[in-house]
Design a protein around this motif. Structure first.
Motif, PDB file in Angstrom:
ATOM      1  N   LEU A  80      44.808 -43.304 -16.146  1.00 41.80           N
ATOM      2  CA  LEU A  80      44.663 -42.188 -17.090  1.00 41.80           C
ATOM      3  C   LEU A  80      43.464 -42.442 -18.003  1.00 41.80           C
ATOM      4  O   LEU A  80      42.648 -41.547 -18.230  1.00 41.80           O
ATOM      5  CB  LEU A  80      45.949 -42.027 -17.901  1.00 41.80           C
ATOM      6  CG  LEU A  80      45.952 -40.887 -18.920  1.00 41.80           C
ATOM      7  CD1 LEU A  80      47.303 -40.182 -18.939  1.00 41.80           C
ATOM      8  CD2 LEU A  80      45.618 -41.382 -20.320  1.00 41.80           C
ATOM      9  N   ASP A  81      43.335 -43.672 -18.497  1.00 41.94           N
ATOM     10  CA  ASP A  81      42.219 -43.980 -19.410  1.00 41.94           C
ATOM     11  C   ASP A  81      40.873 -43.761 -18.729  1.00 41.94           C
ATOM     12  O   ASP A  81      39.922 -43.288 -19.357  1.00 41.94           O
ATOM     13  CB  ASP A  81      42.317 -45.429 -19.894  1.00 41.94           C
ATOM     14  CG  ASP A  81      43.422 -45.606 -20.925  1.00 41.94           C
ATOM     15  OD1 ASP A  81      43.964 -44.581 -21.391  1.00 41.94           O
ATOM     16  OD2 ASP A  81      43.744 -46.761 -21.245  1.00 41.94           O
ATOM     17  N   ALA A  82      40.779 -44.123 -17.452  1.00 45.64           N
ATOM     18  CA  ALA A  82      39.505 -43.947 -16.731  1.00 45.64           C
ATOM     19  C   ALA A  82      39.179 -42.461 -16.587  1.00 45.64           C
ATOM     20  O   ALA A  82      38.009 -42.056 -16.705  1.00 45.64           O
ATOM     21  CB  ALA A  82      39.583 -44.614 -15.357  1.00 45.64           C
ATOM     22  N   ILE A  83      40.174 -41.648 -16.344  1.00 41.69           N
ATOM     23  CA  ILE A  83      39.920 -40.197 -16.221  1.00 41.69           C
ATOM     24  C   ILE A  83      39.545 -39.619 -17.580  1.00 41.69           C
ATOM     25  O   ILE A  83      38.596 -38.831 -17.695  1.00 41.69           O
ATOM     26  CB  ILE A  83      41.150 -39.484 -15.610  1.00 41.69           C
ATOM     27  CG1 ILE A  83      41.430 -40.023 -14.210  1.00 41.69           C
ATOM     28  CG2 ILE A  83      40.916 -37.972 -15.552  1.00 41.69           C
ATOM     29  CD1 ILE A  83      42.717 -39.523 -13.590  1.00 41.69           C
ATOM     30  N   VAL A  84      40.250 -40.041 -18.629  1.00 40.30           N
ATOM     31  CA  VAL A  84      39.910 -39.578 -19.990  1.00 40.30           C
ATOM     32  C   VAL A  84      38.466 -39.954 -20.309  1.00 40.30           C
ATOM     33  O   VAL A  84      37.683 -39.131 -20.814  1.00 40.30           O
ATOM     34  CB  VAL A  84      40.882 -40.190 -21.028  1.00 40.30           C
ATOM     35  CG1 VAL A  84      40.346 -40.013 -22.449  1.00 40.30           C
ATOM     36  CG2 VAL A  84      42.260 -39.552 -20.889  1.00 40.30           C
ATOM     37  N   SER A  85      38.096 -41.173 -19.990  1.00 37.85           N
ATOM     38  CA  SER A  85      36.736 -41.636 -20.272  1.00 37.85           C
ATOM     39  C   SER A  85      35.706 -40.825 -19.478  1.00 37.85           C
ATOM     40  O   SER A  85      34.660 -40.415 -20.010  1.00 37.85           O
ATOM     41  CB  SER A  85      36.663 -43.122 -19.935  1.00 37.85           C
ATOM     42  OG  SER A  85      35.353 -43.536 -19.869  1.00 37.85           O
ATOM     43  N   GLY A  86      36.001 -40.563 -18.212  1.00 42.83           N
ATOM     44  CA  GLY A  86      35.084 -39.768 -17.382  1.00 42.83           C
ATOM     45  C   GLY A  86      34.921 -38.347 -17.909  1.00 42.83           C
ATOM     46  O   GLY A  86      33.811 -37.821 -17.995  1.00 42.83           O
ATOM     47  N   LEU A  87      36.035 -37.737 -18.290  1.00 40.79           N
ATOM     48  CA  LEU A  87      35.985 -36.351 -18.792  1.00 40.79           C
ATOM     49  C   LEU A  87      35.239 -36.287 -20.125  1.00 40.79           C
ATOM     50  O   LEU A  87      34.450 -35.369 -20.370  1.00 40.79           O
ATOM     51  CB  LEU A  87      37.406 -35.805 -18.963  1.00 40.79           C
ATOM     52  CG  LEU A  87      38.214 -35.596 -17.677  1.00 40.79           C
ATOM     53  CD1 LEU A  87      39.666 -35.254 -18.000  1.00 40.79           C
ATOM     54  CD2 LEU A  87      37.584 -34.500 -16.814  1.00 40.79           C
ATOM     55  N   THR A  88      35.466 -37.272 -20.969  1.00 39.43           N
ATOM     56  CA  THR A  88      34.779 -37.306 -22.261  1.00 39.43           C
ATOM     57  C   THR A  88      33.276 -37.488 -22.054  1.00 39.43           C
ATOM     58  O   THR A  88      32.452 -36.816 -22.702  1.00 39.43           O
ATOM     59  CB  THR A  88      35.355 -38.445 -23.128  1.00 39.43           C
ATOM     60  OG1 THR A  88      36.764 -38.277 -23.226  1.00 39.43           O
ATOM     61  CG2 THR A  88      34.755 -38.436 -24.524  1.00 39.43           C
ATOM     62  N   GLY A  89      32.928 -38.366 -21.114  1.00 37.46           N
ATOM     63  CA  GLY A  89      31.512 -38.580 -20.805  1.00 37.46           C
ATOM     64  C   GLY A  89      30.842 -37.338 -20.249  1.00 37.46           C
ATOM     65  O   GLY A  89      29.638 -37.106 -20.433  1.00 37.46           O
ATOM     66  N   LEU A  90      31.625 -36.515 -19.595  1.00 38.83           N
ATOM     67  CA  LEU A  90      31.104 -35.269 -19.026  1.00 38.83           C
ATOM     68  C   LEU A  90      30.827 -34.238 -20.126  1.00 38.83           C
ATOM     69  O   LEU A  90      30.030 -33.312 -19.926  1.00 38.83           O
ATOM     70  CB  LEU A  90      32.145 -34.724 -18.039  1.00 38.83           C
ATOM     71  CG  LEU A  90      31.783 -33.570 -17.124  1.00 38.83           C
ATOM     72  CD1 LEU A  90      30.649 -33.951 -16.174  1.00 38.83           C
ATOM     73  CD2 LEU A  90      33.019 -33.128 -16.323  1.00 38.83           C
ATOM     74  N   GLY A  91      31.519 -34.397 -21.261  1.00 43.68           N
ATOM     75  CA  GLY A  91      31.297 -33.460 -22.375  1.00 43.68           C
ATOM     76  C   GLY A  91      32.533 -32.670 -22.766  1.00 43.68           C
ATOM     77  O   GLY A  91      32.474 -31.843 -23.675  1.00 43.68           O
ATOM     78  N   LEU A  92      33.635 -32.895 -22.062  1.00 45.03           N
ATOM     79  CA  LEU A  92      34.873 -32.210 -22.449  1.00 45.03           C
ATOM     80  C   LEU A  92      35.342 -32.799 -23.778  1.00 45.03           C
ATOM     81  O   LEU A  92      35.311 -34.011 -23.971  1.00 45.03           O
ATOM     82  CB  LEU A  92      35.935 -32.395 -21.358  1.00 45.03           C
ATOM     83  CG  LEU A  92      37.189 -31.523 -21.498  1.00 45.03           C
ATOM     84  CD1 LEU A  92      36.856 -30.051 -21.271  1.00 45.03           C
ATOM     85  CD2 LEU A  92      38.277 -31.963 -20.513  1.00 45.03           C
ATOM     86  N   ARG A  93      35.789 -31.936 -24.697  1.00 43.86           N
ATOM     87  CA  ARG A  93      36.133 -32.438 -26.034  1.00 43.86           C
ATOM     88  C   ARG A  93      37.330 -31.684 -26.602  1.00 43.86           C
ATOM     89  O   ARG A  93      37.750 -30.642 -26.061  1.00 43.86           O
ATOM     90  CB  ARG A  93      34.941 -32.310 -26.977  1.00 43.86           C
ATOM     91  CG  ARG A  93      34.453 -30.892 -27.131  1.00 43.86           C
ATOM     92  CD  ARG A  93      33.545 -30.704 -28.315  1.00 43.86           C
ATOM     93  NE  ARG A  93      32.947 -29.375 -28.323  1.00 43.86           N
ATOM     94  CZ  ARG A  93      33.583 -28.248 -28.617  1.00 43.86           C
ATOM     95  NH1 ARG A  93      34.881 -28.267 -28.913  1.00 43.86           N
ATOM     96  NH2 ARG A  93      32.951 -27.077 -28.598  1.00 43.86           N
ATOM     97  N   ALA A  94      37.808 -32.220 -27.715  1.00 42.69           N
ATOM     98  CA  ALA A  94      38.936 -31.590 -28.411  1.00 42.69           C
ATOM     99  C   ALA A  94      38.574 -30.158 -28.786  1.00 42.69           C
ATOM    100  O   ALA A  94      37.460 -29.894 -29.249  1.00 42.69           O
ATOM    101  CB  ALA A  94      39.287 -32.394 -29.659  1.00 42.69           C
TER     102      ALA A  94
END
Ligand SMILES: CC(C)(COP(=O)(O)OP(=O)(O)OC[C@H]1O[C@@H](n2cnc3c(N)ncnc32)[C@H](O)[C@@H]1OP(=O)(O)O)[C@@H](O)C(=O)NCCC(=O)NCCS
Length: 270
Positions: free
Chosen positions: A10-24
């Motif tokens: 889960l942490d790796a996917i969260v990190s990947g999505l955040t790096g892509l620009g997805l945000r709160a």
């Protein structure tokens, strides 16, 4: 599927999505392939959890829960059960749809399920849309929202339903069957019937032709999430660009083979 012995967390996917620009605060419409991510610990539920974690309580995760088929068209009545009819848009979409907190829009072929702050607003009244992706649909509402984004997670623009919304805005006739069909929408407590114009599967698309245009204008970010190639873009800016393109060339999204055949009328300039 990636056969790596180390499962993607889960942490790796969260990190990947955040790096892509997805945000709160983003309201994100997610088209996905679970197997493209590699071996995910916890499977599709982990992907849904990761998406919800990144967008946070002020954001929304939306998935296409499409149920239309190639058989739809003249002489075929639609029968859609909001709670029961499964979607064909993948394991992540189905996992999100089945969560108790998910709200599903009630369209017989192009429903969307959503979890989060804007879920009720973005999914409401889809049953009243007599075309799949037009004005008032979740696709239109997402594009009108400054925080609306589209995520392609392990799939490409060929899966980008928002481009069908653009086709409706541009008024191309190849997107829809010429005559409506009767549809039944079964809610938890009632049934509604009306006629719907349904998607026509007869015209092969080349939605990926939008990719270089998005890239030239810096309108999408792209990077790996797990083993998957992922793309993130503003829904509104995607629609604005694609609508300009389609108005200039109504055949732009028709696959080369079908363009050459001349078999498809566009309804614009024909
Ligand atoms: C069709 C599509 C969903 C197929 O992708 P897929 O990765 O093969 O299938 P799913 O996303 O349903 O994931 C299930 C697969 O993941 C794999 N899988 C199973 N567990 C897994 C895990 N823990 N981790 C990773 N992959 C796993 C399996 O191969 C499984 O397939 P199986 O059930 O046949 O064994 C995908 O290619 C696609 O088109 N997605 C976009 C759909 C869309 O939004 N369309 C809109 C059209 S306008």
């Amino acid at each position: 599927m990636n056969r790596s012995t180390v499962p993607i967390s889960l942490d790796a996917i969260v990190s990947g999505l955040t790096g892509l620009g997805l945000r709160a605060g983003h309201h994100v419409l997610v088209h996905s392939s679970l197997s493209a991510l590699g071996r995910v610990a916890g499977g599709a539920q982990t992907v849904v959890d990761a998406l919800l974690q990144v967008v946070g309580p002020s954001g929304t995760v939306l998935v296409p829960t499409l149920t239309g088929t190639e058989a739809d068209g003249e002489g075929v009545a639609l029968d859609f059960d909001l709670a029961q009819t499964p979607c064909w848009t993948g394991a992540v979409a189905e996992a999100a749809r089945r969560r108790p907190e998910a709200i599903r829009s009630a369209h017989p072929t192009h429903s969307v399920a959503a979890i989060g702050a804007a879920a009720a607003r973005l999914t409401s009244d889809h049953e009243q849309c007599i075309t799949p992706c037009g004005t008032g649909s979740p696709y239109a509402k997402l594009a009108a929202d400054p925080d609306g984004v589209v995520l392609l997670l392990g799939c490409d623009h060929e899966s980008n339903t928002t481009l069908h919304h653009v086709e409706e805005l541009a008024g191309v006739s190849y997107h829809l069957h010429p005559e409506p069909v009767p549809g039944v929408v079964r809610f938890f407590d009632r049934t509604e019937t009306r006629d719907y114009w349904v998607h026509s599967w007869g015209t092969p698309r080349r939605f990926s032709a939008i990719e270089p245009l998005l890239d030239q204008r810096g309108l999408q970010t792209r990077r790996a999430v797990g083993a998957a190639d992922a793309r993130l873009m503003s829904a509104g800016l995607l629609v604005t660009l694609a609508l300009d393109v389609l108005r200039a060339d109504p055949r732009f999204f028709i696959a080369e083979q079908a363009r050459m055949s001349g078999a498809n009328r566009t309804g614009v300039g024909d």
